[in-house]
Design an enzyme around this catalytic site. Structure first.
Site, PDB file in Angstrom:
ATOM      1  N   LYS A   9       5.156   4.608   4.584  1.00 45.32           N
ATOM      2  CA  LYS A   9       4.556   5.783   4.004  1.00 45.32           C
ATOM      3  C   LYS A   9       3.311   5.413   3.194  1.00 45.32           C
ATOM      4  CE  LYS A   9       9.271   7.376   3.002  1.00 45.32           C
ATOM      5  NZ  LYS A   9       9.985   6.076   2.985  1.00 45.32           N
ATOM      6  N   GLY A  10       3.180   4.124   2.897  1.00 44.09           N
ATOM      7  CA  GLY A  10       2.174   3.666   1.926  1.00 44.09           C
ATOM      8  C   GLY A  10       0.740   4.052   2.227  1.00 44.09           C
ATOM      9  N   ASP A  59      -2.106   0.178   3.284  1.00 42.13           N
ATOM     10  CA  ASP A  59      -2.231   0.323   1.833  1.00 42.13           C
ATOM     11  C   ASP A  59      -2.628  -1.013   1.198  1.00 42.13           C
ATOM     12  OD1 ASP A  59       0.252  -0.833   2.441  1.00 42.13           O
ATOM     13  OD2 ASP A  59       1.397   0.390   1.033  1.00 42.13           O
ATOM     14  N   ASP A  74      -0.849  -8.194   1.871  1.00 39.84           N
ATOM     15  CA  ASP A  74      -0.360  -9.108   0.841  1.00 39.84           C
ATOM     16  C   ASP A  74      -0.120 -10.479   1.484  1.00 39.84           C
ATOM     17  OD1 ASP A  74       0.671  -9.815  -1.703  1.00 39.84           O
ATOM     18  OD2 ASP A  74       2.700  -9.283  -1.108  1.00 39.84           O
ATOM     19  N   VAL A 107       1.310  -3.753  -8.092  1.00 40.84           N
ATOM     20  CA  VAL A 107       0.538  -2.527  -8.363  1.00 40.84           C
ATOM     21  C   VAL A 107       1.216  -1.299  -7.755  1.00 40.84           C
ATOM     22  CG1 VAL A 107      -1.690  -3.705  -8.560  1.00 40.84           C
ATOM     23  CG2 VAL A 107      -0.933  -2.883  -6.321  1.00 40.84           C
ATOM     24  N   ARG A 139       3.753   6.784  -5.687  1.00 40.24           N
ATOM     25  CA  ARG A 139       2.772   6.812  -4.599  1.00 40.24           C
ATOM     26  C   ARG A 139       1.681   7.844  -4.876  1.00 40.24           C
ATOM     27  NH1 ARG A 139       5.040   3.933  -0.266  1.00 40.24           N
ATOM     28  NH2 ARG A 139       7.286   4.125  -0.028  1.00 40.24           N
TER      29      ARG A 139
END
Ligand code: IMP
Ligand code: MG
Length: 180
Positions: A44-45, A102, A105, A155, A167
């Site tokens: 969903k990010g 989103d 990483d 974050v 979100r």
């Protein structure tokens, strides 16, 4: 919205995020001028970023979404296990595809998605991310468009969650999950 518990500082304000998204949208509009672009969002990010980006892009775009399940991740133990929980609605064969994330990483999620989508014979595939935390990269992935490089801190906001919350913050903030 009230300030989330454990929130330490705002990294990028709502205005900074919006301004940067417009800059990156201009780069994308230029690169894909006269081509048919499909934005692929990862649920969903990336929903909040994808919609803001799509509205700022100046060429017509198609959109599609997939959802993934990850096991492990930032401060959740060893990363790397990813699977598709909901697939795209349409094929991407011969299309110009932009994978919208989103955050990149460790790179495991992005590499998995890149390999999976590349196997479906798109005309081209590129990566656009709101946030890039390259200091934590374990596997290398080509990031074609990035809005912000961030330090090695957890974050939330602009699509990024802590236990599915936050979100919908318009800004990006550093939070300490242990103080939440
Ligand atoms: P990866 O490590 O590059 O595979 O990123 C995996 C996923 O972890 C991202 O798509 C995010 O959903 C999540 N993630 C990584 N860092 C953060 C963070 O700082 N806050 C919230 N979610 C994060
Ligand atoms: Mg998450």
């Amino acid at each position: 919205m009230t300030t989330p518990p454990g929130m330490e500082k705002v990294l990028f304000t709502e205005e900074q995020v919006a301004a940067r998204i417009h800059q990156v949208a201009d780069q994308i509009s230029e690169k894909y001028r006269d081509r048919d672009l499909k934005l692929i969002g990862v649920l969903k990010g990336s929903v909040f970023f994808l919609t803001a980006l799509a509205r700022a892009i100046k060429i017509p775009v198609k959109i599609d979404f997939l959802a993934i399940s990850t096991f492990g991740g930032h401060s959740e133990g060893p990363p790397g296990m990813v699977r598709i929980a909901k697939d795209l609605d349409e094929p991407i064969q011969d299309e110009d595809v932009l994978l919208v994330e989103d955050i990149v990483d460790t790179g495991f999620t992005t590499r998995y998605l890149l390999q999976t989508l590349a196997g479906r014979s798109p005309h081209s595939i590129a990566i656009c991310t709101l946030l890039d935390r390259s200091v934590r990269r374990i596997v290398q992935v080509p990031v074609d468009f990035r809005c912000f490089e961030i330090p090695d801190r957890f974050v939330v906001g602009c699509g990024l969650d802590y236990k599915q919350l936050y979100r919908n913050l318009g800004y990006v903030a550093v939070m300490d999950p242990e103080k939440s």
